[in-house]
Structures are given as structure tokens and as C-alpha cells.
Design an enzyme around this catalytic site. Structure first.
Site, PDB file in Angstrom:
ATOM      1  N   HIS A 207      36.632  47.162  46.645  1.00 60.74           N
ATOM      2  CA  HIS A 207      36.284  46.607  45.330  1.00 60.74           C
ATOM      3  C   HIS A 207      37.498  46.651  44.382  1.00 60.74           C
ATOM      4  O   HIS A 207      37.466  47.316  43.329  1.00 60.74           O
ATOM      5  CB  HIS A 207      35.115  47.404  44.729  1.00 60.74           C
ATOM      6  CG  HIS A 207      33.917  46.567  44.402  1.00 60.74           C
ATOM      7  ND1 HIS A 207      33.174  45.925  45.359  1.00 60.74           N
ATOM      8  CD2 HIS A 207      33.342  46.242  43.212  1.00 60.74           C
ATOM      9  CE1 HIS A 207      32.182  45.268  44.797  1.00 60.74           C
ATOM     10  NE2 HIS A 207      32.258  45.422  43.480  1.00 60.74           N
ATOM     11  N   ASP A 211      36.417  42.464  38.239  1.00 66.51           N
ATOM     12  CA  ASP A 211      35.308  41.520  38.404  1.00 66.51           C
ATOM     13  C   ASP A 211      35.722  40.492  39.460  1.00 66.51           C
ATOM     14  O   ASP A 211      36.911  40.304  39.740  1.00 66.51           O
ATOM     15  CB  ASP A 211      34.988  40.819  37.081  1.00 66.51           C
ATOM     16  CG  ASP A 211      33.622  40.137  37.086  1.00 66.51           C
ATOM     17  OD1 ASP A 211      32.885  40.303  38.081  1.00 66.51           O
ATOM     18  OD2 ASP A 211      33.311  39.444  36.102  1.00 66.51           O
ATOM     19  N   GLY A 212      34.735  39.836  40.052  1.00 62.74           N
ATOM     20  CA  GLY A 212      35.028  38.766  40.997  1.00 62.74           C
ATOM     21  C   GLY A 212      35.125  39.216  42.446  1.00 62.74           C
ATOM     22  O   GLY A 212      35.464  38.415  43.325  1.00 62.74           O
TER      23      GLY A 212
END
Length: 549
Positions: A207, A211-212
């Protein structure tokens, strides 16, 4: 219990493909079949299919993350990126352009090695218009990166990613793994689904961005599939995921608890196969749509074309709720009087059919019908048992739940055209006598179809009969069966076909054909809607010349 990245064996994933080998092989077979079909289609149909798949992926990968874009914005973005048209199309929501540009960039550059700089570039493309977000760099800060659901105060933590300080080293290792497992590299992973599944899980577990991560992780899975296959894949993983997000998140959550990932590979294999089947359905639908517009493109005004195109954009599942005068006014930007007049013209041209009555009047595009012979109830049951036996062995497959039948042709028809088709079948049937046929051998076609074939005499009788039907039907048919057969399964892999040959018993079915049947496509399946009975007198072998040839 901890997460996968906290284990001593991270990121040395272990797994077994013993339970999914047939599915992995089936995917390769399906990819080959889709590629072959696309090559055989007109350029316009091939490009339309790719165009529709891009739109679907852009919309669905965003919806998974809670972002909902209008289809019009996504379509305009695709057109702008691909240079379709003489002008730049207006896009209201710039995020739609961003996700579209990312997907096209990944597809066009699938063969390139992965790098940290390239992943940052993807992130910059995706969030180029975002504010208050660190773009094109790994996440930083001391706050934990958690995947959470639930209301405030009742949050449930599904997963917590590595501390941001570890991300640069983790991603350097990930990029090296991705490149080392590519074709012709030292740690090559030969199977495309296995490599894509690991790539997606590995990336999502780190991760690395604020974001995204989901959208980029799914783009990575597609890149892995395309790289391993050596050509861009035509499918939408996101559409299959979005159809059952709970199953996806549950599978991902389980996989992120340990580094033995056999269950994750099983889930991801099923997911990818479903995505490939949907791609095949889209190809079939696009071909039908193209034939439709070949017939009507120059007979409709601009408003009518706009509305009909909008209805076709709904895809194989159809335009939800049908077309109404109010919807027509909104799409065509016209008055009620003009909408009413246009709709009546579409009815008169046999483009639309009625669904509903009076104030609830709705319209739909001409439906798809098929003409077929059905065997006796006993034979339908016995063929059904054959299909059930095969399904229990290899899992779901094309036509596994369809009743046994012998397809003659498929066609579009409005309500009025349908009446004409029924009259043709009724008149044709009035001149036919029942006849007996024998189906006694299981065979296969190179396209993955497994079927029961008639004997030589029955082939001649049925072929003559089918030829006669084609001559009598006045509506254009877009598909003709060339050789009579009863399908057991369609789009099967070579391994599944061999399994069927090894396990299915010899067959010998004799039955009486005493009617011809009309079937209607409802969703993904045809439903038998009417039978047209022959004269009730048996026909002998020497009487086959009585057919209308």
C-alpha cells in the site's frame, strides 16, 4: 496473529496450483479463442470492442473506490486520448480523464519494465488534478496506513500496511520481483494468472501511496497478464470485482494474514475467468450491434441515433427499464411532441418494440431470437445428465445449463417482425411432416465446442430442413448453423474436452422431430417461447424430397 508482511517468510509467497491447473489452462485457451475471433472481425467491430472494454474498466475500477463517473465523461476521455474525432470532447469531471489516461498508458506500454519512476508517473497521471495529496511519491508520516470499514466509533480494521519508513525498500524489492518474474527473466512465472494474482496481492499489501493503491494495483495485475501473454489482454478485472466486492475484500483480507496463498490464487483465477467470459459476451454483443447499425444507420435521424446508441451503451444486459418518452426527451434534448413522433417512427421502422401499456408505455430495441429444433423430453433429460456429469467434474462452462437443442439461426426482430417470423414458421411447419433422427457420436470443433453429432442420414435430412427454413425466413438472420449438432458445451479448453471424451459414455439418441421452436434471448440465456407443430404423419426415408427446397 499479525499480517503477511510481518511474517519471517515475507515476501516469499508459497502456493499450490494443484486444484486450479485446469482453470489456468482454460484461461489460456480462452485468450487464444478471443484473439482469433477478434482477428476475424471487421476492423470497426474489433476497435469498438476494445473501446467498450476501456470504458467499462475505467468506470468499474473507480466505482470500487467509491468514485462514480458519468459514462459520457469516460467516453469523451477515451475519444480524446485515442484521437477519435476531429475535435476535443468536453469532459466535465477531470478525474474521468485521469483514470482513462492511466489505463490507456498501461495498455500501450505493457511490455516495458516496471520502475519506481514509472509507478510514480502512474500516480501523477491518476491524481494530476487532485489537491491536498502528495502526488508521485511514496506515502510518508507516522500515522498507520489502515484499510478500515464501518461507522465512526465502530471502525473495523481489515488490514494495516507496513510503516511508511519501510515503503521505499519494500517497493524496490517489489519492482525487482516484478521484473525478474517477467517472460525470459531469471525467475520467470510462466502462468499469467499466477503472476498477476501475486503482483496484485504483493502491491496491495505494501500500500505504498496515500491514495490510489486499489486502482494502480489492478492496473499492475493487467500489466502482468499482458506481459506474460505477450499481448494486451481484453478483459476488465474491475468489472468482475465490482460485481461482488465483498468476495474480493474477504479473499484479500484472508490472503494478507499469511504468505501461503493457494486460496488467493484460486479466487483470482475464478475472477479472471469470469472477466474473460464477459469479454467474450461483449464481442458477441458488439457484433450484433454492428449488424443492427448496418441496417438502420441511414434510416434514422440524429435524435433517434443518439437515443438508440445510448440504449446500446447499456451493454449485453440491456437498457434498464426500457425507453420512455420522458427519457427520450432528456437524452435527445427535444420536446414531448418531437419525442412522441420519433418514437412512433422507430416503431414503424421496426427498430423498437412495445413493452408495457398505456401510461406505462415503454420501448425497447428489437430483441434477439433463435430458431431451433428440440429433441424429445427424454433426450433433453439425458443430455442434461451428461452436462451435469461434466459440470461436476470441471465446474461451470458455456451452455452447461442450457436445454439440449439444435440451433438453426439467430436474428433480430421487432414485435411486427416477430409476427412475420412466426407466420413464416407457421406456414413452413404446415407443409412438413414429423421425421425421425439419430444422434450417436460425441465430437468437437476446434473452437472449443463439444457436441453430439447426427448420423449421416439424419445430417442430410436436418441440413435440408435447415436450408429450407433459411429460404423461408424473410427477416435477415445474422447467424446460420452450417452443420446440425446438439451442443454439450461451448468455449471449452482442450483439456476439458479431453476430460469429457474420457468420462462421458457413448451416446445413441433417436427421437422424433415434430415441431420447430422459437427462442428469445433474455439476459444471457435463450428461453423457448413458442413451438410450431408439423403435420402429424411420419415421414419415411424415401420421402425426404417433400421438404421445401
Amino acid at each position: 496473529m499479525g499480517y503477511n508482511w510481518e511474517k519471517k517468510d515475507w515476501p516469499n509467497f508459497s502456493y499450490s496450483i494443484a486444484g486450479i491447473e485446469q482453470q489456468l489452462y482454460q484461461f489460456t485457451e480462452m485468450i487464444g479463442e478471443v484473439t482469433g475471433v477478434l482477428k476475424s472481425l471487421p476492423d470497426s467491430v474489433r476497435e469498438e470492442t476494445k473501446y467498450e472494454m476501456l470504458i467499462s474498466e475505467a468506470i468499474k475500477t473507480s466505482e470500487i473506490e467509491g468514485e462514480f463517473f458519468s459514462r459520457e465523461d469516460v467516453m469523451s476521455s477515451v475519444k480524446n486520448n485515442l484521437g477519435l474525432g476531429e475535435k476535443m470532447w468536453f469532459v466535465r469531471d477531470k478525474r474521468a480523464s485521469a483514470i482513462t489516461d492511466l489505463l490507456i498508458h498501461v495498455k500501450h506500454n505493457f511490455q516495458d519494465e516496471l520502475s519506481v519512476a514509472e509507478l510514480w508517473n502512474w500516480h501523477e497521471i491518476l491524481f494530476r488534478d487532485a489537491k491536498g495529496l502528495r502526488i508521485g511519491v511514496w506515502r510518508e508520516g507516522t500515522s498507520p496506513m489502515q484499510v478500515v470499514s464501518g461507522a465512526i466509533g465502530k471502525e473495523e480494521v481489515h488490514f494495516e500496511a507496513p510503516d511508511s519508513k519501510k515503503v521505499p525498500a519494500e517497493m524496490k524489492q517489489f519492482v525487482a520481483w516484478f521484473n525478474d518474474t517477467a517472460p525470459n527473466k531469471r525467475k520467470v512465472i510462466i502462468d499469467p494468472i499466477v503472476r498477476a494474482a501475486i503482483a496484485h496481492l504483493y502491491f496491495e499489501s505494501i500500500h505504498p501511496f496515500e491514495d490510489g493503491n486499489g486502482r494502480i494495483g489492478r492496473a499492475l495485475a493487467e500489466k502482468a497478464l499482458s506481459q506474460t501473454l505477450g499481448r494486451p489482454v481484453l478483459l476488465s478485472l474491475s468489472k468482475s470485482i465490482e460485481a461482488n466486492k465483498t468476495a474480493y475484500y474477504n479473499a484479500l483480507k484472508e490472503a494478507q494474514q499469511k504468505n501461503e496463498i493457494s486460496n488467493w490464487l484460486s479466487y483470482f483465477t475464478t475472477l479472471t475467468l469470469n472477466a474473460q467470459r464477459e469479454a467474450q459476451e461483449l464481442i458477441d454483443f458488439t457484433l450484433r450491434k454492428t449488424i443492427f447499425f448496418d441496417d438502420f444507420r441511414y434510416r434514422l435521424n440524429d435524435r433517434q441515433l443518439k437515443v438508440v446508441k445510448r440504449m446500446f451503451e447499456a451493454g449485453p444486459t440491456g437498457f434498464e427499464g426500457g425507453m420512455t418518452a420522458k427519457k427520450y426527451m432528456g437524452i435527445a434534448k427535444t420536446s414531448k411532441a418531437t419525442a412522441t413522433r420519433d418514437l412512433q417512427e422507430l416503431l414503424d421502422l421496426d427498430v423498437f418494440s412495445y413493452i408495457g401499456e398505456s401510461r406505462a408505455m415503454k420501448y425497447d430495441i428489437r430483441a434477439v431470437y433463435a430458431i431451433a429444433f428440440y429433441p424429445s423430453t427424454e433426450v433433453i433429460k439425458e443430455v442434461g445428465e451428461l452436462k451435469k456429469t461434466l459440470k461436476n467434474k470441471i465446474g461451470n462452462y458455456g451452455s452447461c445449463d442450457a436445454e439440449a437443442h439444435i440451433t438453426i439461426s439467430q436474428l433480430f426482430a421487432s414485435d411486427r417482425e416477430l409476427d412475420a417470423v412466426k407466420n413464416c414458421l407457421r406456414n413452413w411447419s404446415a407443409n412438413q411432416k414429423p421425421f425421425e433422427v439419430r444422434f450417436n457420436e460425441i465430437k468437437k470443433y476446434d473452437n472449443g465446442t463439444l457436441f453430439i453429432a447426427p448420423d449421416e442420414h439424419s445430417t442430410a435430412v436436418l441440413s435440408a430442413c435447415m436450408k429450407s427454413v433459411h429460404k423461408n425466413i424473410t427477416i435477415r438472420e445474422f447467424y446460420h448453423t452450417k452443420v446440425p449438432h446438439m451442443s454439450i458445451g461451448r468455449k471449452l479448453s482442450a483439456e476439458h474436452i479431453q476430460t469429457a471424451f474420457n468420462m462421458l459414455p457413448n451416446v445413441d439418441f433417436t427421437f422424433r422431430c415434430d415441431c420447430i421452436s422459437l427462442r428469445k434471448l433474455k439476459g444471457k440465456f435463450f428461453e423457448r417461447i413458442e413451438d410450431f407443430v408439423f403435420l402429424d404423419q411420419p415421414i419415411h426415408e424415401q420421402e425426404t424430397q417433400l421438404f421445401n427446397l
